[in-house]
Write a protein that holds these residues in place. Structure first.
Motif, PDB file in Angstrom:
ATOM      1  N   LYS A  41     -13.362  13.706  15.372  1.00 27.01           N
ATOM      2  CA  LYS A  41     -12.715  14.997  15.141  1.00 27.01           C
ATOM      3  C   LYS A  41     -11.274  14.773  14.707  1.00 27.01           C
ATOM      4  O   LYS A  41     -10.568  13.946  15.284  1.00 27.01           O
ATOM      5  N   LYS A  43      -8.631  16.703  15.006  1.00 27.53           N
ATOM      6  CA  LYS A  43      -7.627  17.083  15.993  1.00 27.53           C
ATOM      7  C   LYS A  43      -7.398  15.952  16.996  1.00 27.53           C
ATOM      8  O   LYS A  43      -6.255  15.609  17.319  1.00 27.53           O
ATOM      9  N   THR A  44      -8.487  15.367  17.471  1.00 29.87           N
ATOM     10  CA  THR A  44      -8.365  14.250  18.409  1.00 29.87           C
ATOM     11  C   THR A  44      -7.696  13.042  17.753  1.00 29.87           C
ATOM     12  O   THR A  44      -6.849  12.378  18.347  1.00 29.87           O
ATOM     13  N   ASN A  46      -5.592  13.030  15.247  1.00 31.97           N
ATOM     14  CA  ASN A  46      -4.160  13.287  15.066  1.00 31.97           C
ATOM     15  C   ASN A  46      -3.391  13.122  16.372  1.00 31.97           C
ATOM     16  O   ASN A  46      -2.291  12.554  16.391  1.00 31.97           O
ATOM     17  N   GLY A  47      -3.961  13.612  17.460  1.00 37.49           N
ATOM     18  CA  GLY A  47      -3.298  13.463  18.758  1.00 37.49           C
ATOM     19  C   GLY A  47      -3.148  12.010  19.153  1.00 37.49           C
ATOM     20  O   GLY A  47      -2.070  11.571  19.597  1.00 37.49           O
ATOM     21  N   LEU A 121      -5.597  18.244  24.900  1.00 35.85           N
ATOM     22  CA  LEU A 121      -5.550  16.972  24.182  1.00 35.85           C
ATOM     23  C   LEU A 121      -5.795  15.816  25.142  1.00 35.85           C
ATOM     24  O   LEU A 121      -6.521  14.874  24.806  1.00 35.85           O
TER      25      LEU A 121
END
Length: 237
Positions: A41, A43-44, A46-47, A121
């Protein structure tokens, strides 16, 4: 000590070199376990990428100081100010231990901060956030910077560029894998198969930046051993 012989153009080239040409994921294949597990994913990814950049930057700075003032050859000469003659003491055998301790310590601090600031996150990263402490890409970047004897500011540029390159690679893979999840992939290649193929293609694409050579100062001789040997043979002939 701060800049050495590096100009602003050299440091820009060093940033490109660390992020693109010598990308730790796509050129050295360091940090692959976290890359494969957390790139499903965007979002994951990027975190985790941001976390790696922060940990690598701070750890790179602290480990540079550790090398130059504790573990390097003659690093303890500053103790002369206190009347102690420690110039002959060599603590290089402790370098790996201290580097890993610095990385692990700062990772724990970052883990606590992320848990308080962004619980979602923290939950999505799960076990892989504390595993940043043993991410070989972070230790590798710190060791590469020390081995190449970068001055302080170029060292910061190098570790930041290495972190950004790792983040770029995992973010690109996450975006591609999100697309592949809804694509018609050959059954035998679904999962890790198509992921490895895509990683190989990305690595080949990043090799297109190899011709950019701006990182080495002009008055610094950096001749590879084989080329130096060839020159000696030609001169003797």
């Amino acid at each position: 000590m701060l800049f050495g012989e590096y100009t602003s153009l050299n440091m820009f080239g060093l940033l490109l070199q660390a992020a693109l040409i010598e990308n730790f994921l796509l050129a050295n294949f360091l940090g692959m376990c976290t890359y494969l597990a957390c790139s499903t994913k965007l979002k994951t990814a990027n975190g985790l990428g941001i976390a790696v950049v922060v940990v690598l930057t701070i750890s790179g700075i602290l480990n540079w100081l550790v090398h130059h003032y504790i573990t390097g050859a003659g690093a303890l000469s500053w103790l002369d100010v206190l009347g102690l003659d420690a110039s002959e003491i060599n603590l290089e055998f402790l370098q790996f231990l201290l580097f890993i301790s610095v990385i692990a310590g700062f990772t724990q601090v970052l883990e606590i901060i992320i848990e308080k600031v962004s619980p979602s996150l923290y939950a999505s990263l799960g076990l892989y956030l504390p595993l940043i402490a043993v991410n070989c890409a972070i230790l590798g970047a710190c060791l590469f910077a020390v081995t190449r004897d970068y001055p302080f500011v170029p060292n910061i540029i190098y570790v930041v560029g290495s972190g950004l390159g790792w983040w770029l690679a995992i973010a690109l893979m996450a975006a591609i894998r999100e697309k592949l999840a809804t694509s018609d992939v050959v059954p035998g290649l679904k999962g890790m198969g198509i992921t490895f193929i895509t990683t190989g293609l990305m690595a080949m694409a990043f090799q297109g930046f190899t011709g950019i050579k701006l990182a080495t100062p002009e008055n610094t001789t950096n001749i590879p051993p084989q080329e130096m040997l060839n020159e000696i043979v030609v001169d003797n002939d």
